[in-house]
Design a protein around this motif. Structure first.
Motif, PDB file in Angstrom:
ATOM      1  N   GLN A 250       2.154  -2.773   0.190  1.00  0.00           N
ATOM      2  CA  GLN A 250       1.800  -2.275   1.520  1.00  0.00           C
ATOM      3  C   GLN A 250       2.938  -2.432   2.534  1.00  0.00           C
ATOM      4  OE1 GLN A 250      -2.073  -3.221   3.110  1.00  0.00           O
ATOM      5  NE2 GLN A 250      -2.951  -3.604   1.092  1.00  0.00           N
ATOM      6  N   LEU A 251       4.137  -2.741   2.059  1.00  0.00           N
ATOM      7  CA  LEU A 251       5.271  -2.924   2.964  1.00  0.00           C
ATOM      8  C   LEU A 251       5.609  -1.610   3.664  1.00  0.00           C
ATOM      9  CD1 LEU A 251       7.403  -4.967   3.955  1.00  0.00           C
ATOM     10  CD2 LEU A 251       8.913  -4.110   2.134  1.00  0.00           C
ATOM     11  N   ASP A 272       5.058   2.260  -0.327  1.00  0.00           N
ATOM     12  CA  ASP A 272       4.589   2.720   0.987  1.00  0.00           C
ATOM     13  C   ASP A 272       5.604   2.484   2.104  1.00  0.00           C
ATOM     14  OD1 ASP A 272       2.278   3.564  -0.121  1.00  0.00           O
ATOM     15  OD2 ASP A 272       0.990   2.017   0.716  1.00  0.00           O
ATOM     16  N   LEU A 273       6.852   2.119   1.749  1.00  0.00           N
ATOM     17  CA  LEU A 273       7.856   1.834   2.762  1.00  0.00           C
ATOM     18  C   LEU A 273       8.111   3.058   3.635  1.00  0.00           C
ATOM     19  CD1 LEU A 273       9.767  -0.530   3.626  1.00  0.00           C
ATOM     20  CD2 LEU A 273      11.582   0.698   2.413  1.00  0.00           C
ATOM     21  N   VAL A 274       8.042   2.850   4.945  1.00  0.00           N
ATOM     22  CA  VAL A 274       8.227   3.930   5.912  1.00  0.00           C
ATOM     23  C   VAL A 274       9.586   3.826   6.603  1.00  0.00           C
ATOM     24  CG1 VAL A 274       7.357   4.919   8.077  1.00  0.00           C
ATOM     25  CG2 VAL A 274       5.752   4.162   6.311  1.00  0.00           C
ATOM     26  N   PHE A 275      10.035   2.600   6.875  1.00  0.00           N
ATOM     27  CA  PHE A 275      11.274   2.402   7.647  1.00  0.00           C
ATOM     28  C   PHE A 275      12.156   1.378   6.956  1.00  0.00           C
ATOM     29  CE2 PHE A 275      13.517  -0.184  10.878  1.00  0.00           C
ATOM     30  CZ  PHE A 275      14.411   0.780  11.333  1.00  0.00           C
ATOM     31  N   LEU A 276      13.435   1.720   6.784  1.00  0.00           N
ATOM     32  CA  LEU A 276      14.420   0.817   6.202  1.00  0.00           C
ATOM     33  C   LEU A 276      15.620   0.729   7.123  1.00  0.00           C
ATOM     34  CD1 LEU A 276      15.723  -0.868   3.903  1.00  0.00           C
ATOM     35  CD2 LEU A 276      16.558   1.304   2.941  1.00  0.00           C
ATOM     36  N   PHE A 291      11.287   5.080  -2.976  1.00  0.00           N
ATOM     37  CA  PHE A 291      10.559   4.919  -1.723  1.00  0.00           C
ATOM     38  C   PHE A 291       9.848   6.242  -1.450  1.00  0.00           C
ATOM     39  CE2 PHE A 291      14.257   1.956  -0.645  1.00  0.00           C
ATOM     40  CZ  PHE A 291      13.560   0.832  -1.062  1.00  0.00           C
ATOM     41  N   LEU A 292       8.637   6.342  -1.935  1.00  0.00           N
ATOM     42  CA  LEU A 292       7.931   7.620  -1.926  1.00  0.00           C
ATOM     43  C   LEU A 292       7.473   8.046  -0.540  1.00  0.00           C
ATOM     44  CD1 LEU A 292       5.751   7.060  -5.129  1.00  0.00           C
ATOM     45  CD2 LEU A 292       8.051   8.058  -4.947  1.00  0.00           C
ATOM     46  N   SER A 293       7.355   7.084   0.390  1.00  0.00           N
ATOM     47  CA  SER A 293       6.826   7.403   1.719  1.00  0.00           C
ATOM     48  C   SER A 293       7.867   7.226   2.822  1.00  0.00           C
ATOM     49  CB  SER A 293       5.610   6.504   2.024  1.00  0.00           C
ATOM     50  OG  SER A 293       4.622   6.616   1.011  1.00  0.00           O
ATOM     51  N   LEU A 294       9.129   7.078   2.450  1.00  0.00           N
ATOM     52  CA  LEU A 294      10.172   6.764   3.423  1.00  0.00           C
ATOM     53  C   LEU A 294      10.342   7.886   4.444  1.00  0.00           C
ATOM     54  CD1 LEU A 294      12.223   4.529   4.063  1.00  0.00           C
ATOM     55  CD2 LEU A 294      13.917   5.841   2.765  1.00  0.00           C
ATOM     56  N   GLU A 295      10.259   7.537   5.718  1.00  0.00           N
ATOM     57  CA  GLU A 295      10.434   8.507   6.800  1.00  0.00           C
ATOM     58  C   GLU A 295      11.738   8.296   7.568  1.00  0.00           C
ATOM     59  OE1 GLU A 295       7.104   8.740   9.395  1.00  0.00           O
ATOM     60  OE2 GLU A 295       5.668   9.195   7.804  1.00  0.00           O
TER      61      GLU A 295
END
Length: 536
Positions: A250-251, A272-276, A291-295
């Motif tokens: 859930q990160l 679920d990583l959105v921001f890196l 990172f399938l959800s990276l925005e």
């Protein structure tokens, strides 16, 4: 009447506060230290025991000149407090090993009363301090923040293997914990070094974890497996650790900063990583199953050296929608365009690409223009993506513009002060001219001339400083491009006009001082030249 009215108003306000429920009064008192909260007990009988049931305790060693007084006060508070009232939050600030014993007394009491939030800020002159074992096994604690600093004399010393230490065998067992912030805390094994350890496996509800300036001693691998973790920050983590293994389904937000001590490898499973965000001196060695959800990704490698590693990292970010890279990465790729020849862009969802420099000044031979092949590699997979590139020249222009504006504002304020001072001075000179001749003689003509010479010297220095400051501002403006210059040129012109007025007034003031000296001298001579009257 006024005094009576003031007392009545104070009584009304006191009554309003006294009428509030205990919970609200406790919340108000939570913003001050427990020492100040106890002092409210003298207000009225309503307030006499209100502090004894406060769930918020805020202790600071700095409130006491002597350690003995601090110890007595803590004992008084803990013994006088309502033992049935729970402690929901404790803020604790102390310094020195002796005070640490008192701090442990406070924490033990708070944990026995189901404390949920603990914020500890401490300073030691000795690095060999162990973290209290009872703190690592609380069933009620939800939020924990530990910040440790050293005394200034040891700030610049290389980090000692022990700062404020958790032993690795004493793995944190805080089942209710949701937020953990550790600053300058050491994780160490007891005896022999270990390859990998899961320090937070018994903190199953942890949602936010920050390790800042922490030291990992005798442990080569840290495993972070937390099913509910949403925010993770690793900043300037040093020591023996080589690998971080992160499993967090859930990160959402991951921040890695300042890993200057050693190259770390990051094995990450965070679908679920959105921001890196990564900011460091060297490359981010990243291994992930995607990172399938990276925005959004913000990558800054201030001294990149291996184009192959950069390309591998970009492949991991292929689903990102908003990407920020530092210019040095792009320059490295531009010097190795053959690696991207005939390769498609990995970015198919990209909506925004931003490039900015990490270093403002670089040697001319290290600066490389962005080649079309690099731009194509980054953007060709997303035809509608916006592209923004900030050059070093633009960064310098922005910095110099702000600096010029600040110096204009500062000099303007100084000119206004000088104008006010001169007006006061001119008024004083006018008053001196109206004095009778006898008082002029009494004021000593030689002292008047000495004062005038000081004023001439001071006025010259002030005028020179004004001109010097104007010249330095003009030198800054000369470095600006036309678009930036246009925003400050008008202000600078106005400033020059104000400076001209002030320097004229300084000169006028000096001239009036000289004229006044000459006037007194003439009056004295005329008095001496008057015919003598023969004695009768």
């Amino acid at each position: 009447m006024d005094s009576s009215h003031g007392k009545k108003r104070m009584n009304v306000e006191d009554d309003r506060l006294s009428g509030l429920p205990d919970e609200l009064i406790h919340k108000i008192l939570s913003f001050i230290g427990i020492k100040q909260a106890i002092q409210t007990s003298v207000l009225s009988s309503r307030w006499r025991f209100i502090w004894t049931s406060m769930p918020y305790l805020n202790f600071s060693r700095d409130d006491f000149h002597r350690l003995h007084n601090f110890s007595e006060f803590v004992t008084h508070v803990l013994s006088g407090r309502n033992n049935q009232a729970e402690v929901s939050s404790v803020k604790l600030s102390f310094h020195g090993e002796d005070a640490y014993v008192i701090a442990e007394q406070i924490m033990k009491y708070a944990f026995s009363h189901n404390m949920q939030k603990l914020n500890v800020a401490c300073v030691f002159d000795d690095d060999n301090v162990k973290f209290p074992l009872f703190l690592s096994s609380s069933r009620s604690l939800k939020h924990l923040s530990v910040t440790k600093e050293r005394f200034p004399l040891t700030v610049y010393r290389w980090r000692h293997p022990f700062s404020y230490a958790f032993k690795a065998t004493s793995i944190l067992e805080l089942p209710a914990l949701t937020t953990l912030y550790l600053h300058d805390v050491t994780f160490c094994c007891d005896e022999n070094p270990v390859e990998c350890i899961d320090l937070f496996s018994k903190c199953a509800n942890l949602k936010s974890l920050t390790l800042k300036g922490c030291y990992i001693y005798g442990i080569t691998g840290i495993r972070i497996r937390l099913p509910l973790l949403s925010n993770l920050t690793l900043e300037s983590v040093g020591g023996n650790v080589e690998v971080f293994g992160i499993v967090a389904p859930q990160l959402k937000n991951l921040t890695i900063r300042g890993s200057f001590v050693r190259d770390h490898e990051y094995l990450i499973s965070a679908p679920d990583l959105v921001f890196l965000l990564y900011s460091g001196y060297d490359h981010l060695k990243l291994y992930t199953n995607g990172f399938l959800s990276l925005e959004k990704a913000d990558i800054c490698v201030s001294s990149p050296k291996d184009a192959h590693q950069v390309l591998r990292l970009l492949q991991h970010l292929h689903r990102v929608k908003s990407l920020t890279l530092n210019l040095e990465i792009v320059e490295l790729l531009s010097s190795s365009v053959e690696l991207m020849s005939h390769k498609p862009s990995p970015f198919v969802n990209l909506k925004s690409l931003k490039i900015h420099p990490a270093r403002e000044e670089v040697p001319e031979h290290d600066s490389v223009k962005m080649y079309a092949e690099v731009k194509s590699y980054l953007l060709d997979g997303s035809s509608g993506a916006t592209f923004t590139m900030v050059t070093r020249e633009e960064i310098r222009a922005t910095r110099n513009t702000k600096l010029a504006q600040n110096r204009i504002t500062t000099l303007h304020a100084l000119l206004e002060q000088e104008k006010a001072r001169i007006e006061t001075k001119l008024t004083k000179i006018a008053e001196q001219r109206s004095l009778p001749f006898s008082e002029c003689i009494d004021s000593h003509i030689d002292m008047c001339w000495k004062y005038t010479s000081v004023q001439i010297k001071t006025g010259k220095e002030k005028a020179s400083n004004i001109i010097s400051e104007l010249q330095e501002i003009k030198d800054l403006l000369a470095k600006l491009p036309a678009s930036n210059l246009a925003t400050v040129q008008s202000s600078f012109s106005t400033l020059c006009a104000e400076a001209d007025i002030v320097t004229r007034k300084i000169a006028e003031c000096i001239k009036m001082d000289c004229d006044e000296g000459q006037r007194r001298l003439s009056m004295c001579i005329h008095e001496l030249a008057a015919p003598l009257q023969p004695p009768s």
